[in-house]
Design an enzyme around this catalytic site. Structure first.
Site, PDB file in Angstrom:
ATOM      1  N   HIS A  94      30.318  79.460  -4.291  1.00  0.00           N
ATOM      2  CA  HIS A  94      30.901  79.484  -5.639  1.00  0.00           C
ATOM      3  C   HIS A  94      31.541  80.855  -5.922  1.00  0.00           C
ATOM      4  O   HIS A  94      32.634  80.942  -6.468  1.00  0.00           O
ATOM      5  CB  HIS A  94      29.820  79.258  -6.701  1.00  0.00           C
TER       6      HIS A  94
ATOM      7  N   LYS B 209      34.635  72.134   0.638  1.00  0.00           N
ATOM      8  CA  LYS B 209      33.346  71.446   0.831  1.00  0.00           C
ATOM      9  C   LYS B 209      33.391  70.039   0.209  1.00  0.00           C
ATOM     10  O   LYS B 209      32.855  69.087   0.755  1.00  0.00           O
ATOM     11  CB  LYS B 209      32.256  72.305   0.200  1.00  0.00           C
TER      12      LYS B 209
ATOM     13  N   HIS C  76      25.804  79.858  -5.519  1.00  0.00           N
ATOM     14  CA  HIS C  76      25.563  80.476  -4.211  1.00  0.00           C
ATOM     15  C   HIS C  76      26.859  81.186  -3.814  1.00  0.00           C
ATOM     16  O   HIS C  76      27.864  81.077  -4.541  1.00  0.00           O
ATOM     17  CB  HIS C  76      25.139  79.403  -3.193  1.00  0.00           C
TER      18      HIS C  76
ATOM     19  N   MET D 165      28.799  73.494 -11.436  1.00  0.00           N
ATOM     20  CA  MET D 165      27.624  72.912 -12.090  1.00  0.00           C
ATOM     21  C   MET D 165      26.433  73.877 -11.995  1.00  0.00           C
ATOM     22  O   MET D 165      25.280  73.482 -12.174  1.00  0.00           O
ATOM     23  CB  MET D 165      27.281  71.561 -11.459  1.00  0.00           C
TER      24      MET D 165
ATOM     25  N   GLN E 225      29.178  62.217 -14.028  1.00  0.00           N
ATOM     26  CA  GLN E 225      29.547  62.067 -12.617  1.00  0.00           C
ATOM     27  C   GLN E 225      28.354  61.748 -11.723  1.00  0.00           C
ATOM     28  O   GLN E 225      28.506  61.618 -10.510  1.00  0.00           O
ATOM     29  CB  GLN E 225      30.280  63.307 -12.111  1.00  0.00           C
TER      30      GLN E 225
HETATM   31  P1  AMP Z   1      29.565  72.376  -7.733  1.00  0.00           P
HETATM   32  O1  AMP Z   1      28.827  73.405  -8.532  1.00  0.00           O
HETATM   33  O2  AMP Z   1      28.810  71.820  -6.597  1.00  0.00           O
HETATM   34  O3  AMP Z   1      30.218  71.340  -8.621  1.00  0.00           O
HETATM   35  O4  AMP Z   1      30.774  73.153  -7.062  1.00  0.00           O
HETATM   36  C1  AMP Z   1      31.684  73.911  -7.800  1.00  0.00           C
HETATM   37  C2  AMP Z   1      32.841  74.307  -6.912  1.00  0.00           C
HETATM   38  O5  AMP Z   1      32.353  75.101  -5.830  1.00  0.00           O
HETATM   39  C3  AMP Z   1      33.535  73.097  -6.290  1.00  0.00           C
HETATM   40  O6  AMP Z   1      34.932  73.325  -6.268  1.00  0.00           O
HETATM   41  C4  AMP Z   1      32.954  73.071  -4.893  1.00  0.00           C
HETATM   42  O7  AMP Z   1      33.796  72.464  -3.943  1.00  0.00           O
HETATM   43  C5  AMP Z   1      32.813  74.554  -4.604  1.00  0.00           C
HETATM   44  N1  AMP Z   1      31.842  74.773  -3.530  1.00  0.00           N
HETATM   45  C6  AMP Z   1      30.622  74.185  -3.394  1.00  0.00           C
HETATM   46  N2  AMP Z   1      30.047  74.569  -2.251  1.00  0.00           N
HETATM   47  C7  AMP Z   1      30.912  75.419  -1.633  1.00  0.00           C
HETATM   48  C8  AMP Z   1      30.882  76.140  -0.404  1.00  0.00           C
HETATM   49  N3  AMP Z   1      29.870  76.067   0.437  1.00  0.00           N
HETATM   50  N4  AMP Z   1      31.955  76.915  -0.090  1.00  0.00           N
HETATM   51  C9  AMP Z   1      33.018  76.997  -0.929  1.00  0.00           C
HETATM   52  N5  AMP Z   1      33.103  76.323  -2.114  1.00  0.00           N
HETATM   53  C10 AMP Z   1      32.065  75.557  -2.461  1.00  0.00           C
END
Ligand code: AMP
Length: 281
Positions: free
Chosen positions: A37, A151, A34, A30, A61
């Protein structure tokens, strides 16, 4: 890196590459990226020939409209990070591209027990929205490998279930949680924390570490209560701090010492909701 906004253009480009499915790795996000990702992009690059990342803040969501409105957006920086990480394609669709017939649910995904506990319980409808967007993205990208972060432990289980429901041959890789130097799990939402909240936020990691250090066979609820007290003292409002079976998330109250278990926490600092988890054995 190629940036594409239309599903049809992405399909056309991927087809022009003439690669088998298992050569395509996909990292859905999304945005507000960082290093956590980026670590997923790195796993994808190691294991596949084409790495596709997507950035799409999925409205379906978010059970809390305020959370959706305030979700951080750092698109220029994201593009730069992905480019430097060697990502091949960034898919950056508009809402109409993902939901051409509108964002109302078209069907119900049968997630069973998984949807009734933890995130499922505290964020009604959240996982249905996750399934909606991931199914659509998988239909567009058609990857052989999908990279997710531990995570979001329960989300990984939900998406593995979705892949099963879709009867697709997609390998789901769950990658370790990247943490800040003090242990706080990296999260896009961390950028919303004030300096004071940032200091308090690490308590989640301390709670999980303390559960891991102190867990022994027998009744486990004392450890959960200590964690809740620690979080409350740091200023958190808690949704849950629980120990559960690592394979199906059923609560574990009396650990036999062998069952694979995980501790999971979700708690708010003001209106910022943070989650984290740790495998305990
Ligand atoms: P999001 O942008 O929050 O939807 O996350 C995108 C992907 O990155 C998802 O598969 C998350 O689980 C993964 N993700 C988010 N934070 C971390 C982290 N600290 N370490 C590893 N993967 C992460």
């Amino acid at each position: 890196m190629i940036l594409l906004k239309k599903a049809a253009d992405l399909r056309k480009w991927l087809e022009s590459q003439d690669k088998e499915r298992n050569k395509i790795g996909f990292v859905p996000t999304m945005g507000a990226l960082h290093p956590g990702h980026i670590s997923l992009v790195e796993y994808a690059r190691k294991e596949t020939e084409i790495t596709v990342a997507s950035i799409f803040i999925n409205p379906t969501q978010f059970n809390d409209p305020k959370d959706f409105k305030k979700y951080p957006i750092t698109i220029e920086k994201d593009i730069d990070m992905l480019e430097k990480a060697g990502c091949d394609v960034l898919f950056l669709p508009a809402v109409e591209e993902i939901y051409p017939d509108g964002a109302a649910p078209k069907k119900h995904y049968d997630l069973g027990f998984l949807e009734t506990v933890l995130e499922g319980k505290y964020r009604p409808g959240h996982f249905q929205g996750v399934c909606m967007v991931v199914e659509r993205l998988l239909d567009i990208v058609k990857p052989g490998n999908l990279y997710l972060g531990q995570k979001d432990y329960q989300q990984c289980m939900v998406i593995a279930r979705l892949v099963e429901l879709m009867k697709q041959k997609i390998k789901v890789s769950i990658c370790p949680t990247l943490r800040e130097a003090d242990g706080l799990a990296m999260s896009s939402r961390n950028m919303r924390l004030t300096a004071e909240q940032r200091k308090a936020a690490v308590t989640i990691y301390h709670c999980l570490s303390s559960i891991k250090k102190n867990i022994k066979p027998g009744i486990t609820n004392g450890l959960e209560l200590v964690a809740i007290a620690m979080l409350e003292k740091a200023g958190f409002k808690i949704d849950y701090a629980e120990i559960a079976d690592a394979d199906n998330l059923t609560p574990v109250n009396n650990w036999d010492g062998n069952q694979k278990i995980v501790a999971l926490v979700a708690a708010f600092l003001d209106e910022i909701r943070l989650i984290d988890n740790m495998l305990l054995n």
